[in-house]
Design a protein around this motif. Structure first.
Motif, mmCIF file in Angstrom:
data_model
loop_
_atom_site.group_PDB
_atom_site.id
_atom_site.type_symbol
_atom_site.label_atom_id
_atom_site.label_comp_id
_atom_site.label_asym_id
_atom_site.label_seq_id
_atom_site.Cartn_x
_atom_site.Cartn_y
_atom_site.Cartn_z
ATOM 1 N N UNK A 170 0.849 -1.193 0.000
ATOM 2 C CA UNK A 170 0.000 0.000 0.000
ATOM 3 C C UNK A 170 0.884 1.242 0.000
ATOM 4 N N UNK A 171 0.992 1.841 -1.155
ATOM 5 C CA UNK A 171 1.792 3.057 -1.259
ATOM 6 C C UNK A 171 0.997 4.245 -0.726
ATOM 7 N N UNK A 172 1.668 5.231 -0.162
ATOM 8 C CA UNK A 172 0.968 6.471 0.220
ATOM 9 C C UNK A 172 0.353 7.135 -1.016
ATOM 10 N N UNK A 173 -0.646 7.957 -0.796
ATOM 11 C CA UNK A 173 -1.318 8.641 -1.902
ATOM 12 C C UNK A 173 -0.334 9.450 -2.736
ATOM 13 N N UNK A 174 -0.585 9.462 -4.042
ATOM 14 C CA UNK A 174 0.164 10.283 -5.007
ATOM 15 C C UNK A 174 1.620 9.846 -5.165
ATOM 16 N N UNK A 175 1.949 8.629 -4.738
ATOM 17 C CA UNK A 175 3.318 8.127 -4.898
ATOM 18 C C UNK A 175 3.397 7.249 -6.143
ATOM 19 N N UNK A 176 4.397 7.508 -6.954
ATOM 20 C CA UNK A 176 4.657 6.675 -8.134
ATOM 21 C C UNK A 176 6.092 6.167 -8.043
ATOM 22 N N UNK A 177 6.254 4.851 -8.128
ATOM 23 C CA UNK A 177 7.601 4.275 -8.147
ATOM 24 C C UNK A 177 8.032 4.168 -9.604
ATOM 25 N N UNK A 212 8.953 10.223 4.827
ATOM 26 C CA UNK A 212 9.157 9.359 5.986
ATOM 27 C C UNK A 212 8.330 8.072 5.860
ATOM 28 N N UNK A 213 7.113 8.178 5.307
ATOM 29 C CA UNK A 213 6.289 6.979 5.103
ATOM 30 C C UNK A 213 6.981 6.006 4.146
ATOM 31 N N UNK A 214 7.576 6.550 3.083
ATOM 32 C CA UNK A 214 8.294 5.696 2.132
ATOM 33 C C UNK A 214 9.497 5.036 2.801
ATOM 34 N N UNK A 215 10.190 5.822 3.614
ATOM 35 C CA UNK A 215 11.359 5.270 4.301
ATOM 36 C C UNK A 215 10.940 4.093 5.191
ATOM 37 N N UNK A 216 9.858 4.279 5.939
ATOM 38 C CA UNK A 216 9.381 3.213 6.818
ATOM 39 C C UNK A 216 8.930 1.992 6.016
ATOM 40 N N UNK A 217 8.292 2.231 4.887
ATOM 41 C CA UNK A 217 7.777 1.144 4.066
ATOM 42 C C UNK A 217 8.899 0.232 3.569
ATOM 43 N N UNK A 218 10.009 0.840 3.180
ATOM 44 C CA UNK A 218 11.087 0.042 2.599
ATOM 45 C C UNK A 218 12.246 -0.225 3.566
#
Length: 221
Positions: A170-177, A212-218
């Protein structure tokens, strides 16, 4: 491209010299007479002496037909005013301003400067990138209508996303990898079935607030 540089210090001089070498029509505006004369002797008659915060000087410089104005004096207020005069009086499509005090950067953006360059942040970002243990690097701030978006590099290690596919997280809103770089190989665009591995370098386009959410996710806590 017609580019106006404001400020004939070391940065303005070097930038002007580089842009001229690339074939751009370039004019430098500098207050100091001696500095202006020296630049004209070295680079040709490309320095206009005057205060770029004044409408008259920018009119004389032909700002109305400029594609870009870059303000790199050592004074944040001068850089802001020169950029605003170019932007709102002469409709220059692109303005770039140097910001010496990082606390002023948000003000510049709120007041319409398209791109801000802060040497402190550049050094910090470079340090982040050079420190292998650092999990996230802010590479670039996207300006214009998408002012809040940044391009970030995330280094995957032990977060909940590691070992899962793109479809499973579940990616945070508006995030594109956008890209994955694995084992120093050729970057590839992740698909729904791409499983992220520890050590992956992931290039993401995301709102600055979710870094920070992305950092925690990965990477995990």
């Amino acid at each position: 491209m017609y580019i106006i540089i404001v400020g004939g210090g070391r940065l303005g001089y070097s930038l002007t010299k580089a842009l001229l070498a690339e074939g751009h029509e370039t004019l430098l505006i500098e207050r100091n007479f001696e500095v202006c004369e020296k630049i004209n002797k070295e680079l040709g008659n490309i320095c206009l002496r005057g205060d770029a915060c004044e409408t008259g000087i920018q009119a004389e410089a032909g700002t109305g037909r400029a594609d870009m104005l870059i303000a790199v004096t050592g004074d944040d207020e001068d850089n802001l005013v020169a950029s605003q005069v170019a932007k709102y009086r002469f409709n220059v499509p692109r303005t770039i301003a140097r910001v010496r005090d990082p606390r002023n950067e948000s003000i510049f953006k709120k007041l319409g400067v398209d791109v801000t360059v802060n040497s402190t942040n550049i050094i910090l970002e470079r340090i982040e990138h050079e420190v292998p243990s650092h999990p996230l690097t802010h590479l670039f701030c996207i300006t214009g209508d998408q002012r809040d978006l940044e391009i970030m590099e995330v280094r995957a290690r032990s977060g909940v996303a590691v070992g899962k596919s793109l479809n499973e997280i579940n990616l945070p809103d508006k995030v594109v990898l956008g890209l994955v770089i694995r084992d120093g190989g050729k970057p590839f665009v992740p698909r729904g079935d791409t499983v992220f591995q520890s050590g992956d370098h992931i290039i993401a386009v995301a709102p600055a607030a979710v870094g920070e959410d992305l950092r925690l996710l990965f990477n995990g806590a």
